[in-house]
Every structure is written in C-alpha cells, then in structure tokens.
Write an enzyme that holds these catalytic residues in place. Sequence first.
Site, PDB file in Angstrom:
ATOM      1  N   GLU A  70       0.783  -1.237   0.000  1.00  0.00           N
ATOM      2  CA  GLU A  70       0.000   0.000   0.000  1.00  0.00           C
ATOM      3  C   GLU A  70       0.814   1.286   0.000  1.00  0.00           C
ATOM      4  O   GLU A  70       0.799   2.056   0.982  1.00  0.00           O
ATOM      5  CB  GLU A  70      -0.949   0.010   1.206  1.00  0.00           C
ATOM      6  CG  GLU A  70      -1.935  -1.123   1.208  1.00  0.00           C
ATOM      7  CD  GLU A  70      -3.043  -0.963   2.242  1.00  0.00           C
ATOM      8  OE1 GLU A  70      -2.924  -0.103   3.130  1.00  0.00           O
ATOM      9  OE2 GLU A  70      -4.033  -1.692   2.159  1.00  0.00           O
ATOM     10  N   GLU A  83      -5.565  -8.327   0.594  1.00  0.00           N
ATOM     11  CA  GLU A  83      -6.119  -8.008   1.922  1.00  0.00           C
ATOM     12  C   GLU A  83      -7.592  -7.662   1.790  1.00  0.00           C
ATOM     13  O   GLU A  83      -7.977  -6.877   0.908  1.00  0.00           O
ATOM     14  CB  GLU A  83      -5.441  -6.773   2.545  1.00  0.00           C
ATOM     15  CG  GLU A  83      -4.117  -7.011   3.196  1.00  0.00           C
ATOM     16  CD  GLU A  83      -3.584  -5.765   3.914  1.00  0.00           C
ATOM     17  OE1 GLU A  83      -4.380  -4.886   4.316  1.00  0.00           O
ATOM     18  OE2 GLU A  83      -2.352  -5.675   4.060  1.00  0.00           O
TER      19      GLU A  83
HETATM   20  C1  FCB Z   1      -4.139  -2.100   5.557  1.00  0.00           C
HETATM   21  C2  FCB Z   1      -2.731  -2.453   5.985  1.00  0.00           C
HETATM   22  C3  FCB Z   1      -2.669  -3.504   7.058  1.00  0.00           C
HETATM   23  C4  FCB Z   1      -3.763  -3.318   8.066  1.00  0.00           C
HETATM   24  C5  FCB Z   1      -5.100  -3.208   7.415  1.00  0.00           C
HETATM   25  C6  FCB Z   1      -6.256  -3.074   8.352  1.00  0.00           C
HETATM   26  O1  FCB Z   1      -4.187  -0.803   5.099  1.00  0.00           O
HETATM   27  O2  FCB Z   1      -2.001  -2.908   4.900  1.00  0.00           O
HETATM   28  O3  FCB Z   1      -1.387  -3.478   7.609  1.00  0.00           O
HETATM   29  O4  FCB Z   1      -3.486  -2.240   8.861  1.00  0.00           O
HETATM   30  O5  FCB Z   1      -5.096  -2.111   6.549  1.00  0.00           O
END
Ligand code: FCB
Length: 482
Positions: free
Chosen positions: A203, A392
């Site tokens: 990210e 994610e």
């Molecule tokens: C993302 C991050 C991860 C975690 C989630 C909730 O932005 O990559 O590390 O904090 O959010």
Amino acid sequence: MNRREILQASGAFLFGAMIAPDTLYSFPEENNIILPDFKKDDFGKDFLWGTATASYQIEGAHTADGKGVSIWDTFSHINGKIVNNENGDIACNFYNQYPNDIGIAKKLNLDVFRFSTAWTRLLPNGTGKVNQKGVDFYNKIIDQCLKNGLSPWLTLYHWDLPQVLEDKGGWANRDMIDWFSEYTNLCADKFGDRVKNFMILNEPTIFSMLGYLTGKHAPGHTDVTKFLKVVHHISMVQAEAGRILRQKVKNANIGTTYSCNIVQPFTDSEEDKKACEKLDVLINRMYIEPALGLGYASESLPLLKNIEKFMQPDDLQKLKFDFDFIGIQNYTRIIAKYDEKAPLMGIKFVEAKDRNVPNMTTMKWEVYPEGIYLILKQFAKYKNIKKIIVTENGAAFDDKLEGKKVHDKNRVDFFEGYLAQVLRAKKEGVPVDGYFVWSLLDNYEWAEGYFPRFGLVYVDYKTQKRYIKDSGYWFQKFLKKR
Ligand code: FCB
C-alpha cells in the site's frame, strides 16, 4: 494429555512461548457453522486462499537478536501519536509463537501464508552488515510454512523502514533506490530458493500519504514537497525491485499491493465529481499507472506535475515493470465532495458516520461489499494487468471472548458479502485468482493500537493465548477439501 497437546506443550517449551496447551486451538467438528450458497470450487481450482500479516504488527521482539530500530519503533514511542500510546514492542509475540500460529493457518485449510520481512532484522543498519539471526528467523518461518503445506508469500516492505535510513531522508532521498535494491538482493539471495511469490510494497498510497502528508503514521511528516519526492522514489523502487527479483529468482511470481477504494461523489454536482476524479488519482491510480507505463496521471491531478522536477532523464522508462500480478486491498468505499475550505485540493471525505450507513466496522469504515466488485472492475480495465489477487480484505469488530469462543457473526457476514462480490467479478471475467484475509491474528493496528481486532483468531494480549473465532471456523469449513 493427548498427543497433540503434548506436541503443543513441547513446541511451546522449545520456542520459549508461555502458552497453555489447551488454549492454543480447539477445533470442534464443523461447529454450527452455516455456509453460504456459493462454494470454494465456484472460484476455480487454482484460486488461492490465504491470510495476510505484517512484521511490525505481529512479531514483537523489537530488540531481539540484533534487530535494528525501525521508524515504527520510534514513532509508536512518541507520546500522543498512537491511541493509548500503545506500541508493537510485544504485539502478538509471533517471533516466538510462529510455529503455533502457522499451525493454526494450516488447520484453517488455507493455501497461503502472507507475511513481511522486517528490513531491520536483516540489515539492522539499513545497508551493510547482514544480521544472520534475522535471516535465520525468516528461514524458520519459510520452512515452517512449507512443512505445513502453506505457500509463503513474502512482502518486502510493510512500512517498517530502518530508522537510520529515515535519518538520511528516508523515502524522500533518491538513494532509497539503492538502499532498497540492496535489501531486495539480500531477500532474493537468502529466500528465493523457497519463496517464489513476492509482493514488493504494501500500500504505497497509505504509507506515503499518512507518513508524509497527514503525519498520522511514521515517520510523521506533513510536507507536500517531500511527499511528491516520496511518490516518485516509491514508484522507482517498485519497478527496480521487480527487475532484481525477476533476474535473481527462478520462476518468481512478482507483484505489489495497492490499497484501493471506489471513490463516489456525494452529490451529482460537477464540483463533487471533479473532486472525486482527483481523489481517484491519489487513492487508486498514482502508483499503478507509472508501473504500467502510463506515467503519472497529472492531467487529472495537476499537483503531480511537480514530480517532473525530481525526475532524471531515463526515469519514465524505468518506472515500468511487468508485474505477474497486482495485489488489491479493499475494505470499504470512499464518498467525497468538493469543499473550498478543505486543505490541498478542496476535497473532503464524507465519513460513514456522517452518512447514516447501516453497517460500520470498529474502524468506522462502511461495510460495502459491492465496493470490492466495483474496484476489481475498475482495475480490470487496465489492459496489461495479467492477474489480480485480493491480498487483503477483512473487518475489525468489537469481539468478545466468551469462555473460549468468539461469536463474530458480523465478520462472517462481512466475508460472505465481500466474497460473493469477488465471485461476481470473477464470473464477469475479471482475472482475480486469490483472496487473502486481513488478518490471521488480531494485531497492532498502527496508529489505532490494539483496539481494532481484525483476526480470524482472537489474541488475548495479556496471556498471548489464541482463540479461533467463529469466522476462523467458517473459513475452515468453507475451505475444507472434500
Ligand atoms: C491495511 C494495511 C494492514 C492493516 C489493514 C487493516 O491498510 O495494509 O497493515 O493495517 O489495513
């Protein structure tokens, strides 16, 4: 004691973890879990199922075995930066409990264990002398994954930059390209024989904006010029590290991950739509487009024109890299509007709490399953993306430990909703081939500290015991090989 309990107890002893064996995990036969109408097989035979984690958020052991100081070690210790002034010094003690935790991932029938290496464990001074104990630790993680039939997916950078490099300017210093190359070479050399799946950055939008523009995350700067330099150096690094991995690791599957959210205007007004077009660049387009050879989207976001000042003659060419996959990370959607008083570009987020949304998480993020479908469709429009993995997705809720159980129906509903939308995109031809839950364990949620719980597994931070939540059992059943 049955055999598993004896093994667990001896494992805990060997690895120095103080865990009572009966609370490591108990796996009831299928529980009372009700599965949705869709099935694992609907996603295809090769679809990958995993969980994602990150070094600083789970490892703890912040000074163990020669580890250097990262910007998160520093930042989390500054008074007032983190909710309740909490830090990741101990976190989930994954450094010591990893055999148990990877064992849980296997028991949940997952294919993939995503983790990140802490740069400061491997190169405590950022560059130069290698810390063999750090190399040993990640070798043990990798071997433990392989022994359990889990494919290790390694993120090179999940935000824990060595402090010594930050002291030299960090991402705002163009030398980052060399520093990161050295680190990438090391990871390729040490782990590339067994790790084939790499994500270069986690990210970049979030760590650049929160770290250099809003100051909410480490290293805590609020400087637009620095931010623009950082954007360019990050973009250069993501491509350069890709080239190194391609050259060094046989059969590598190379990607990088982007936080992304569909951006929708609050009203139909031209002003709101224009504001959202700009925000879409910041949130979704700024890092992927240079990699795809499209350069920076400065036509839609003129601020990015200033990056040209920091560019050298061959840079445009060097920004390109042919990724094998793109990791998309999605949690919610963004609604925004034009507001002349808003700093920078006149863009104002309309927060979920001010919109009366029916369902929000502990992070105050709207639960909006269709958002993942829409963002997958948006990314699939880029011609040269070969493959997408959802690296994610997940939700924090106010979990309660009742006895040894956590009945997190809201999280199960969240997964059902989001997975149905991933499947919808896949059926419409989006090349999405994997889904990783954030996260395996409850963990340290950056500036929010420990109160948001994202895990399939509940962590009692006082005892460091683990308890599988209903959502963990849900995945175990959903993924069961029949
Ligand atoms: C993302 C991050 C991860 C975690 C989630 C909730 O932005 O990559 O590390 O904090 O959010």
